[in-house]
Scaffold this motif. Structure first.
Motif, PDB file in Angstrom:
ATOM      1  N   TYR A 264      -9.246  -7.118  -4.656  1.00  0.00           N
ATOM      2  CA  TYR A 264      -8.460  -6.550  -5.762  1.00  0.00           C
ATOM      3  C   TYR A 264      -8.581  -5.016  -5.785  1.00  0.00           C
ATOM      4  N   ARG A 265      -7.462  -4.334  -5.881  1.00  0.00           N
ATOM      5  CA  ARG A 265      -7.461  -2.875  -6.046  1.00  0.00           C
ATOM      6  C   ARG A 265      -6.651  -2.524  -7.276  1.00  0.00           C
ATOM      7  N   LEU A 266      -6.934  -1.394  -7.848  1.00  0.00           N
ATOM      8  CA  LEU A 266      -6.120  -0.929  -8.969  1.00  0.00           C
ATOM      9  C   LEU A 266      -4.834  -0.363  -8.379  1.00  0.00           C
ATOM     10  N   MET A 267      -3.757  -1.131  -8.496  1.00  0.00           N
ATOM     11  CA  MET A 267      -2.510  -0.687  -7.872  1.00  0.00           C
ATOM     12  C   MET A 267      -1.964   0.527  -8.638  1.00  0.00           C
ATOM     13  N   GLY A 268      -1.359   1.464  -7.880  1.00  0.00           N
ATOM     14  CA  GLY A 268      -0.875   2.693  -8.514  1.00  0.00           C
ATOM     15  C   GLY A 268      -1.977   3.727  -8.667  1.00  0.00           C
ATOM     16  N   PHE A 269      -3.139   3.427  -8.067  1.00  0.00           N
ATOM     17  CA  PHE A 269      -4.261   4.374  -8.100  1.00  0.00           C
ATOM     18  C   PHE A 269      -4.681   4.740  -6.689  1.00  0.00           C
ATOM     19  N   GLY A 270      -5.042   5.987  -6.496  1.00  0.00           N
ATOM     20  CA  GLY A 270      -5.534   6.423  -5.186  1.00  0.00           C
ATOM     21  C   GLY A 270      -4.394   6.926  -4.323  1.00  0.00           C
ATOM     22  N   HIS A 271      -4.728   7.813  -3.419  1.00  0.00           N
ATOM     23  CA  HIS A 271      -3.716   8.353  -2.511  1.00  0.00           C
ATOM     24  C   HIS A 271      -4.423   8.976  -1.323  1.00  0.00           C
ATOM     25  N   ARG A 272      -3.822   8.839  -0.146  1.00  0.00           N
ATOM     26  CA  ARG A 272      -4.432   9.414   1.058  1.00  0.00           C
ATOM     27  C   ARG A 272      -4.576  10.925   0.933  1.00  0.00           C
ATOM     28  N   VAL A 273      -3.610  11.589   0.331  1.00  0.00           N
ATOM     29  CA  VAL A 273      -3.624  13.053   0.316  1.00  0.00           C
ATOM     30  C   VAL A 273      -4.074  13.622  -1.041  1.00  0.00           C
TER      31      VAL A 273
ATOM     32  N   TYR B 101     -17.106   5.319 -10.420  1.00  0.00           N
ATOM     33  CA  TYR B 101     -16.551   4.867  -9.133  1.00  0.00           C
ATOM     34  C   TYR B 101     -15.257   5.633  -8.825  1.00  0.00           C
ATOM     35  N   PHE B 102     -14.356   5.674  -9.802  1.00  0.00           N
ATOM     36  CA  PHE B 102     -13.056   6.329  -9.584  1.00  0.00           C
ATOM     37  C   PHE B 102     -13.213   7.840  -9.507  1.00  0.00           C
ATOM     38  N   LYS B 103     -14.172   8.376 -10.282  1.00  0.00           N
ATOM     39  CA  LYS B 103     -14.385   9.828 -10.264  1.00  0.00           C
ATOM     40  C   LYS B 103     -14.928  10.261  -8.906  1.00  0.00           C
TER      41      LYS B 103
ATOM     42  N   ARG C 205       0.827  -1.209   0.000  1.00  0.00           N
ATOM     43  CA  ARG C 205       0.000   0.000   0.000  1.00  0.00           C
ATOM     44  C   ARG C 205       0.859   1.255   0.000  1.00  0.00           C
ATOM     45  N   HIS C 206       2.166   1.069   0.151  1.00  0.00           N
ATOM     46  CA  HIS C 206       3.076   2.223   0.182  1.00  0.00           C
ATOM     47  C   HIS C 206       4.054   2.034  -0.981  1.00  0.00           C
ATOM     48  N   GLY C 207       5.361   2.005  -0.716  1.00  0.00           N
ATOM     49  CA  GLY C 207       6.342   1.943  -1.805  1.00  0.00           C
ATOM     50  C   GLY C 207       6.308   0.640  -2.580  1.00  0.00           C
ATOM     51  N   GLY C 208       5.822  -0.423  -1.938  1.00  0.00           N
ATOM     52  CA  GLY C 208       5.740  -1.717  -2.625  1.00  0.00           C
ATOM     53  C   GLY C 208       4.742  -1.698  -3.767  1.00  0.00           C
ATOM     54  N   ALA C 209       3.982  -0.594  -3.884  1.00  0.00           N
ATOM     55  CA  ALA C 209       2.971  -0.518  -4.944  1.00  0.00           C
ATOM     56  C   ALA C 209       3.609  -0.525  -6.334  1.00  0.00           C
ATOM     57  N   ASN C 210       4.860  -0.014  -6.479  1.00  0.00           N
ATOM     58  CA  ASN C 210       5.447   0.016  -7.839  1.00  0.00           C
ATOM     59  C   ASN C 210       5.669  -1.411  -8.368  1.00  0.00           C
TER      60      ASN C 210
ATOM     61  N   ASN D 128     -12.386  10.198  -6.241  1.00  0.00           N
ATOM     62  CA  ASN D 128     -11.158  10.957  -6.571  1.00  0.00           C
ATOM     63  C   ASN D 128      -9.932  10.065  -6.643  1.00  0.00           C
ATOM     64  N   LEU D 129     -10.037   8.980  -7.357  1.00  0.00           N
ATOM     65  CA  LEU D 129      -8.901   8.058  -7.466  1.00  0.00           C
ATOM     66  C   LEU D 129      -8.180   8.303  -8.794  1.00  0.00           C
ATOM     67  N   TYR D 130      -6.950   8.764  -8.690  1.00  0.00           N
ATOM     68  CA  TYR D 130      -6.127   9.096  -9.864  1.00  0.00           C
ATOM     69  C   TYR D 130      -4.838   8.289  -9.797  1.00  0.00           C
ATOM     70  N   PRO D 131      -4.098   8.223 -10.918  1.00  0.00           N
ATOM     71  CA  PRO D 131      -2.794   7.521 -10.838  1.00  0.00           C
ATOM     72  C   PRO D 131      -1.877   8.203  -9.833  1.00  0.00           C
ATOM     73  N   ASN D 132      -1.154   7.412  -9.059  1.00  0.00           N
ATOM     74  CA  ASN D 132      -0.154   7.984  -8.150  1.00  0.00           C
ATOM     75  C   ASN D 132       1.248   7.733  -8.719  1.00  0.00           C
ATOM     76  N   VAL D 133       2.272   8.139  -7.990  1.00  0.00           N
ATOM     77  CA  VAL D 133       3.650   8.096  -8.503  1.00  0.00           C
ATOM     78  C   VAL D 133       4.058   6.699  -8.983  1.00  0.00           C
ATOM     79  N   ASP D 134       3.473   5.668  -8.360  1.00  0.00           N
ATOM     80  CA  ASP D 134       3.910   4.312  -8.681  1.00  0.00           C
ATOM     81  C   ASP D 134       3.349   3.770  -9.988  1.00  0.00           C
ATOM     82  N   PHE D 135       2.376   4.465 -10.566  1.00  0.00           N
ATOM     83  CA  PHE D 135       1.682   3.878 -11.710  1.00  0.00           C
ATOM     84  C   PHE D 135       2.592   3.704 -12.933  1.00  0.00           C
TER      85      PHE D 135
HETATM   86  N1  ACO Z   1      -8.696   0.667  -6.342  1.00  0.00           N
HETATM   87  C1  ACO Z   1     -10.005   0.563  -6.029  1.00  0.00           C
HETATM   88  N2  ACO Z   1     -10.602   1.213  -5.008  1.00  0.00           N
HETATM   89  C2  ACO Z   1      -9.844   2.017  -4.261  1.00  0.00           C
HETATM   90  C3  ACO Z   1      -8.460   2.186  -4.521  1.00  0.00           C
HETATM   91  C4  ACO Z   1      -7.901   1.479  -5.603  1.00  0.00           C
HETATM   92  N3  ACO Z   1      -6.596   1.595  -5.881  1.00  0.00           N
HETATM   93  N4  ACO Z   1      -7.932   3.036  -3.612  1.00  0.00           N
HETATM   94  C5  ACO Z   1      -8.940   3.396  -2.819  1.00  0.00           C
HETATM   95  N5  ACO Z   1     -10.098   2.782  -3.203  1.00  0.00           N
HETATM   96  C6  ACO Z   1     -11.423   2.956  -2.585  1.00  0.00           C
HETATM   97  C7  ACO Z   1     -11.523   2.157  -1.298  1.00  0.00           C
HETATM   98  O1  ACO Z   1     -12.037   0.854  -1.525  1.00  0.00           O
HETATM   99  C8  ACO Z   1     -12.435   3.031  -0.484  1.00  0.00           C
HETATM  100  O2  ACO Z   1     -13.760   2.787  -0.910  1.00  0.00           O
HETATM  101  P1  ACO Z   1     -15.003   2.915   0.144  1.00  0.00           P
HETATM  102  O3  ACO Z   1     -14.971   4.328   0.636  1.00  0.00           O
HETATM  103  O4  ACO Z   1     -16.194   2.573  -0.674  1.00  0.00           O
HETATM  104  O5  ACO Z   1     -14.693   1.913   1.229  1.00  0.00           O
HETATM  105  C9  ACO Z   1     -12.076   4.459  -0.893  1.00  0.00           C
HETATM  106  O6  ACO Z   1     -11.539   4.321  -2.223  1.00  0.00           O
HETATM  107  C10 ACO Z   1     -11.047   5.113  -0.005  1.00  0.00           C
HETATM  108  O7  ACO Z   1      -9.932   4.230   0.122  1.00  0.00           O
HETATM  109  P2  ACO Z   1      -9.052   4.058   1.425  1.00  0.00           P
HETATM  110  O8  ACO Z   1      -8.285   2.786   1.336  1.00  0.00           O
HETATM  111  O9  ACO Z   1      -9.927   4.263   2.616  1.00  0.00           O
HETATM  112  O10 ACO Z   1      -8.114   5.305   1.252  1.00  0.00           O
HETATM  113  P3  ACO Z   1      -6.766   5.518   2.020  1.00  0.00           P
HETATM  114  O11 ACO Z   1      -6.484   6.965   1.961  1.00  0.00           O
HETATM  115  O12 ACO Z   1      -6.804   4.882   3.361  1.00  0.00           O
HETATM  116  O13 ACO Z   1      -5.692   4.687   1.152  1.00  0.00           O
HETATM  117  C11 ACO Z   1      -4.202   4.042  -0.552  1.00  0.00           C
HETATM  118  C12 ACO Z   1      -4.872   5.211   0.187  1.00  0.00           C
HETATM  119  C13 ACO Z   1      -3.625   3.058   0.446  1.00  0.00           C
HETATM  120  C14 ACO Z   1      -3.054   4.607  -1.377  1.00  0.00           C
HETATM  121  C15 ACO Z   1      -5.245   3.366  -1.451  1.00  0.00           C
HETATM  122  O14 ACO Z   1      -5.736   4.264  -2.402  1.00  0.00           O
HETATM  123  C16 ACO Z   1      -4.670   2.126  -2.151  1.00  0.00           C
HETATM  124  O15 ACO Z   1      -4.671   1.040  -1.559  1.00  0.00           O
HETATM  125  N6  ACO Z   1      -4.179   2.276  -3.418  1.00  0.00           N
HETATM  126  C17 ACO Z   1      -3.550   1.189  -4.113  1.00  0.00           C
HETATM  127  C18 ACO Z   1      -2.126   0.990  -3.606  1.00  0.00           C
HETATM  128  C19 ACO Z   1      -1.192   2.087  -4.056  1.00  0.00           C
HETATM  129  O16 ACO Z   1      -1.158   2.454  -5.222  1.00  0.00           O
HETATM  130  N7  ACO Z   1      -0.396   2.581  -3.119  1.00  0.00           N
HETATM  131  C20 ACO Z   1       0.626   3.589  -3.390  1.00  0.00           C
HETATM  132  C21 ACO Z   1       0.263   4.888  -2.750  1.00  0.00           C
HETATM  133  S1  ACO Z   1       1.427   6.136  -3.165  1.00  0.00           S
HETATM  134  C22 ACO Z   1       2.750   5.818  -2.167  1.00  0.00           C
HETATM  135  O17 ACO Z   1       2.659   5.352  -1.086  1.00  0.00           O
HETATM  136  C23 ACO Z   1       4.017   6.094  -2.696  1.00  0.00           C
END
Ligand code: ACO
Length: 429
Positions: free
Chosen positions: A299-308, A352-354, A263-268, A357-364
């Motif tokens: 299953y999650r779309l790796m490289g998508f989404g970010h806490r900030v 769903y992604f819109k 969920r952090h750097g291992g995402a790349n 607010n799930l966009y590509p992050n640095v690891d994508f």
């Molecule tokens: N694919 C599908 N759904 C997602 C994804 C994703 N990649 N990321 C978030 N969501 C959904 C969650 O299921 C959740 O849905 P819900 O509200 O219906 O339960 C919602 O979006 C919010 O997600 P959270 O996990 O609560 O968000 P959080 O801020 O805690 O997590 C994180 C952020 C860990 C980066 C998450 O987006 C994720 O797991 N992404 C994939 C892994 C990834 O790419 N990590 C690298 C991050 S960048 C870095 O660390 C360098």
């Protein structure tokens, strides 16, 4: 001073100071909350918690802004190399020509590894993950390069910072050589920081090797993109270990362990594995999108989404451009890049992604660049760690010099049994 007022049960009110940061953002200072009210705050995942005051990195997740020490990431990538940015993060200002040359020379001087440390590598099983070797080797530096704070503490810290910046690059390259079963190549005075790394990774006694300028440039840019990201999971780990008085090597080793997670750097690494799987399964991007949306599927779309970031990660935009440059230079087209671009388009136009607010992050896109450079998948997070190192160091130093420094120790909401008496063993179920 501005104040926030809280009412408990609509009755008693308490004033809490409001701190305004240099960008005008406001925070409620709750340091005396428990003392005043007997209450604590509940914030699992620390999404609303400011753990420190910092002058290193500014991040606006809504607008997609990232600045190190006030300089935009786009500007730094365009005009500086990684060493200058590392210097900026660690020292607080960009080096002039003389300082830059001196720093490069210092990094070269400290780049060798103790011969006994080299023998450690040979004992690791061939299937070891490079991140486990990296974390162990970095903490081992404490044994081989003692930090004697009794002499001149500041000088010792400077020396430790330089050693770490220089030797972690050598450790990373040796980790790869160990995995390949080839002899180690020592660093050379002939090369710059990134060229030196590529040479230690790929040069061979039988095939002439010269680091490729486009790849050197790409590596500099990638390391800059990763160099800091304020209070992320691994940096928080580094600061926490530092807050207990842990030395820099041990704190950075802890940061490496935290970074390793998918969920952090291992995402790349996870992104490339996901793209490869989609490719093997017939490049069905739609199916991947549907799986990522399915709440019953982990299953999650790796490289998508970010806490900030709630918009496009500015680092992902630059990484995508670097990716095109490297592949173009090599005259290659990677099918995984086609899948990644298709996946991005499909996700960005999906509700769903819109909505989330799930966009590509640095690891994508970074994995596709590392792959083109010949770096194996399980080394991608090591590359991330090399980039993040100056950020970790800067945060450890900032904590070290912070007049408010206290050991990091959150509280909890206890939800377990109230009080129980231990039954004799014969009576237990
Ligand atoms: N694919 C599908 N759904 C997602 C994804 C994703 N990649 N990321 C978030 N969501 C959904 C969650 O299921 C959740 O849905 P819900 O509200 O219906 O339960 C919602 O979006 C919010 O997600 P959270 O996990 O609560 O968000 P959080 O801020 O805690 O997590 C994180 C952020 C860990 C980066 C998450 O987006 C994720 O797991 N992404 C994939 C892994 C990834 O790419 N990590 C690298 C991050 S960048 C870095 O660390 C360098």
């Amino acid at each position: 001073m501005k104040k926030a007022e809280i009412f408990i049960d609509g009755k008693k009110s308490f004033d809490l100071p409001i701190i305004i940061d240099t960008m005008g953002n406001q925070s409620v200072d709750i340091r005396n909350l428990r003392q005043q009210t007997g209450m604590i705050t509940y914030d699992p995942g620390f999404g609303n918690t400011g753990s420190c005051q910092s002058q290193i990195t500014y991040l606006d997740g809504e607008k997609g802004i990232l600045r190190y020490r006030g300089y935009a990431i786009e500007d730094l990538v365009e005009h500086c190399d990684f060493i200058e940015v590392a210097y900026l993060l660690i020292h607080g200002y960009l080096p002039n020509k003389h300082e830059r040359e001196r720093y490069a020379e210092l990094l070269n001087r400290h780049s060798l590894l103790h011969a006994d440390m080299q023998s450690f590598f040979r004992r690791y099983p061939d299937h070891s993950h490079p991140m486990s070797i990296l974390a162990a080797m970095v903490v081992s530096l404490s044994s081989f390069y003692e930090i004697n704070l009794e002499e001149d503490p500041e000088l010792q810290i400077d020396l430790t910072v330089t050693r770490l910046m220089s030797k972690m690059r050598t450790i990373a390259a040796f980790t790869y050589r160990k995995m390949k079963g080839t002899d180690f190549i020592n660093p050379s005075y002939k090369y710059s920081y990134c060229a030196n790394f590529l040479n230690m990774m790929f040069s061979s006694p039988v095939v002439p090797y010269e680091p490729n300028p486009t790849q050197i440039r790409a590596m500099n840019k990638l390391l800059i993109l990763h160099a800091d990201h304020e209070q992320n999971c691994s940096t928080t780990a580094v600061r926490l270990i530092g807050s207990a008085g842990g030395n820099l090597y041990s704190a950075v080793s802890g940061g490496i362990c935290a970074l390793w997670g998918p969920r952090h750097g291992g995402a790349n690494q996870a992104v490339i594995e996901m793209l490869q799987q989609i490719h093997t399964d017939g490049s069905d991007v739609k199916q991947a999108i549907e799986r990522a949306k399915d709440k019953n599927d982990p299953y999650r779309l790796m490289g998508f989404g970010h806490r900030v970031y709630k918009t496009y990660d500015p680092r992902a935009k630059i990484a995508r451009e670097v990716c095109e440059e490297v592949l173009q230079d090599m005259g290659q087209r990677d099918p995984l890049l086609d899948i990644a671009e298709e996946l991005e388009q499909a996700a960005l136009s999906d509700d769903y992604f819109k909505e989330k607010n799930l966009y590509p992050n640095v690891d994508f896109y970074t994995g596709i660049i590392f792959r083109a450079m010949g770096i194996p998948t399980n080394m991608y997070t090591v590359m991330f760690a090399l980039g993040r190192l100056p950020g970790w160091i800067a945060h450890w130093l900032e904590w070290h010099h912070d007049p408010f420094e206290r050991i990091g120790r959150p509280r909890q909401l206890y939800m377990g049994p109230t009080s129980r008496v231990v039954p004799p063993i014969e009576e237990r179920e």
